[in-house]
Design a protein around this motif. Structure first.
Motif, mmCIF file in Angstrom:
data_model
loop_
_atom_site.group_PDB
_atom_site.id
_atom_site.type_symbol
_atom_site.label_atom_id
_atom_site.label_comp_id
_atom_site.label_asym_id
_atom_site.label_seq_id
_atom_site.Cartn_x
_atom_site.Cartn_y
_atom_site.Cartn_z
ATOM 1 N N PRO A 12 -39.960 -33.838 28.674
ATOM 2 C CA PRO A 12 -40.302 -32.504 28.174
ATOM 3 C C PRO A 12 -41.559 -31.961 28.849
ATOM 4 O O PRO A 12 -42.404 -32.712 29.332
ATOM 5 C CB PRO A 12 -40.553 -32.733 26.681
ATOM 6 N N ASP A 13 -41.672 -30.653 28.860
ATOM 7 C CA ASP A 13 -42.808 -29.988 29.494
ATOM 8 C C ASP A 13 -43.962 -29.922 28.499
ATOM 9 O O ASP A 13 -44.165 -28.907 27.823
ATOM 10 C CB ASP A 13 -42.395 -28.593 29.967
ATOM 11 N N LYS A 14 -44.691 -31.026 28.386
ATOM 12 C CA LYS A 14 -45.836 -31.130 27.484
ATOM 13 C C LYS A 14 -47.010 -31.706 28.259
ATOM 14 O O LYS A 14 -46.835 -32.349 29.286
ATOM 15 C CB LYS A 14 -45.512 -32.066 26.313
ATOM 16 N N VAL A 15 -48.203 -31.503 27.716
ATOM 17 C CA VAL A 15 -49.392 -32.058 28.356
ATOM 18 C C VAL A 15 -49.556 -33.529 27.980
ATOM 19 O O VAL A 15 -49.798 -34.374 28.838
ATOM 20 C CB VAL A 15 -50.651 -31.252 27.964
ATOM 21 N N TYR A 16 -49.438 -33.843 26.697
ATOM 22 C CA TYR A 16 -49.630 -35.215 26.225
ATOM 23 C C TYR A 16 -48.426 -35.677 25.410
ATOM 24 O O TYR A 16 -47.777 -34.894 24.728
ATOM 25 C CB TYR A 16 -50.875 -35.324 25.346
ATOM 26 N N PHE A 17 -48.167 -36.998 25.493
ATOM 27 C CA PHE A 17 -47.099 -37.626 24.741
ATOM 28 C C PHE A 17 -47.692 -38.802 23.967
ATOM 29 O O PHE A 17 -48.520 -39.537 24.497
ATOM 30 C CB PHE A 17 -46.020 -38.179 25.680
ATOM 31 N N ARG A 18 -47.229 -38.998 22.732
ATOM 32 C CA ARG A 18 -47.646 -40.168 21.960
ATOM 33 C C ARG A 18 -46.801 -41.364 22.359
ATOM 34 O O ARG A 18 -45.744 -41.230 22.969
ATOM 35 C CB ARG A 18 -47.513 -39.875 20.474
ATOM 36 N N ILE A 19 -47.265 -42.541 21.980
ATOM 37 C CA ILE A 19 -46.617 -43.767 22.426
ATOM 38 C C ILE A 19 -45.166 -43.854 21.969
ATOM 39 O O ILE A 19 -44.305 -44.357 22.687
ATOM 40 C CB ILE A 19 -47.432 -45.020 22.013
ATOM 41 N N GLY A 20 -44.851 -43.343 20.794
ATOM 42 C CA GLY A 20 -43.469 -43.356 20.307
ATOM 43 C C GLY A 20 -42.554 -42.506 21.163
ATOM 44 O O GLY A 20 -41.422 -42.891 21.466
ATOM 45 N N GLU A 21 -43.049 -41.336 21.559
ATOM 46 C CA GLU A 21 -42.264 -40.451 22.424
ATOM 47 C C GLU A 21 -42.028 -41.098 23.788
ATOM 48 O O GLU A 21 -40.924 -41.057 24.332
ATOM 49 C CB GLU A 21 -42.989 -39.121 22.626
ATOM 50 N N VAL A 22 -43.088 -41.701 24.328
ATOM 51 C CA VAL A 22 -42.978 -42.349 25.641
ATOM 52 C C VAL A 22 -42.031 -43.535 25.550
ATOM 53 O O VAL A 22 -41.226 -43.768 26.451
ATOM 54 C CB VAL A 22 -44.369 -42.769 26.164
ATOM 55 N N SER A 23 -42.103 -44.253 24.452
ATOM 56 C CA SER A 23 -41.211 -45.386 24.249
ATOM 57 C C SER A 23 -39.758 -44.939 24.283
ATOM 58 O O SER A 23 -38.907 -45.586 24.912
ATOM 59 C CB SER A 23 -41.539 -46.039 22.902
ATOM 60 N N ASP A 24 -39.456 -43.815 23.636
ATOM 61 C CA ASP A 24 -38.089 -43.287 23.657
ATOM 62 C C ASP A 24 -37.695 -42.802 25.049
ATOM 63 O O ASP A 24 -36.566 -43.016 25.485
ATOM 64 C CB ASP A 24 -37.947 -42.132 22.662
ATOM 65 N N LEU A 25 -38.624 -42.126 25.743
ATOM 66 C CA LEU A 25 -38.324 -41.604 27.080
ATOM 67 C C LEU A 25 -38.067 -42.714 28.088
ATOM 68 O O LEU A 25 -37.144 -42.637 28.896
ATOM 69 C CB LEU A 25 -39.476 -40.727 27.580
ATOM 70 N N VAL A 26 -38.904 -43.746 28.044
ATOM 71 C CA VAL A 26 -38.810 -44.824 29.029
ATOM 72 C C VAL A 26 -37.718 -45.823 28.651
ATOM 73 O O VAL A 26 -37.073 -46.408 29.519
ATOM 74 C CB VAL A 26 -40.184 -45.524 29.194
ATOM 75 N N GLY A 27 -37.505 -45.997 27.353
ATOM 76 C CA GLY A 27 -36.460 -46.906 26.917
ATOM 77 C C GLY A 27 -36.939 -48.324 26.703
ATOM 78 O O GLY A 27 -36.166 -49.267 26.858
ATOM 79 N N VAL A 28 -38.207 -48.487 26.373
ATOM 80 C CA VAL A 28 -38.755 -49.801 26.052
ATOM 81 C C VAL A 28 -39.556 -49.682 24.759
ATOM 82 O O VAL A 28 -39.925 -48.581 24.336
ATOM 83 C CB VAL A 28 -39.656 -50.362 27.183
ATOM 84 N N ASP A 29 -39.831 -50.798 24.122
ATOM 85 C CA ASP A 29 -40.607 -50.804 22.887
ATOM 86 C C ASP A 29 -42.072 -50.488 23.160
ATOM 87 O O ASP A 29 -42.571 -50.742 24.274
ATOM 88 C CB ASP A 29 -40.504 -52.173 22.214
ATOM 89 N N PRO A 30 -42.777 -49.980 22.150
ATOM 90 C CA PRO A 30 -44.199 -49.647 22.345
ATOM 91 C C PRO A 30 -45.067 -50.827 22.783
ATOM 92 O O PRO A 30 -45.994 -50.655 23.566
ATOM 93 C CB PRO A 30 -44.639 -49.131 20.974
ATOM 94 N N HIS A 31 -44.753 -52.030 22.301
ATOM 95 C CA HIS A 31 -45.574 -53.183 22.696
ATOM 96 C C HIS A 31 -45.446 -53.457 24.193
ATOM 97 O O HIS A 31 -46.384 -53.945 24.833
ATOM 98 C CB HIS A 31 -45.243 -54.419 21.860
ATOM 99 N N VAL A 32 -44.299 -53.121 24.779
ATOM 100 C CA VAL A 32 -44.111 -53.293 26.225
ATOM 101 C C VAL A 32 -44.999 -52.303 26.974
ATOM 102 O O VAL A 32 -45.643 -52.656 27.969
ATOM 103 C CB VAL A 32 -42.628 -53.118 26.608
#
Length: 134
Positions: A12-32
């Motif tokens: 998405p066209d955003k400036v910042y992403f939280r770890i949960g959003e990035v986790s969904d985008l990348v397809g790995v768990d937050p601890h990874v």
């Protein structure tokens, strides 16, 4: 572990992403993601006043590249780190060359001015100028 595959065009066209959003985008768990932060210098999320990790678009793109290297291409952590380091170094070397290639006229003008000034100085000194090599 999450198995969703993602693509740079889907970010998405955003400036910042939280770890949960990035986790969904990348397809790995937050601890990874938190582990990869410790292993790869290219991933350095900003921490706001609330101390939450806030990832920039470049961080997300780097994480997608890291995931591809580790999961799809079979690199080890150290192998992926070395490859990314070499890629960054190679990009840094190419940037000045690209910039110079885009402005050859300015360089020619500057060299012409320098040559003219040197010829003027030589003339004032009374030095006989021989044929200039080209």
């Amino acid at each position: 572990m999450k198995h969703a595959t993602s693509d740079i065009r889907q970010i998405p066209d955003k400036v910042y992403f939280r770890i949960g959003e990035v986790s969904d985008l990348v397809g790995v768990d937050p601890h990874v993601l938190r582990y990869w932060e410790t292993e790869f210098a290219t991933v350095r999320p900003y921490r706001g006043k609330s101390k939450q990790r806030l990832y920039r678009r470049q961080d997300v793109e780097n994480l997608l590249l890291i995931k591809t290297l580790l999961h799809d291409e079979g690199y080890t952590i150290s192998g992926a780190r070395k490859l990314l380091k070499n890629m960054r170094r190679h990009e840094q070397l190419e940037l000045p060359l690209v910039h110079a290639a885009n402005q050859p006229k300015a360089e020619d003008d500057l060299l012409g001015q320098i040559k003219q000034e040197l010829q003027t100085i030589l003339g004032r000194l009374g030095v006989q100028r021989s044929a200039s090599p080209k």
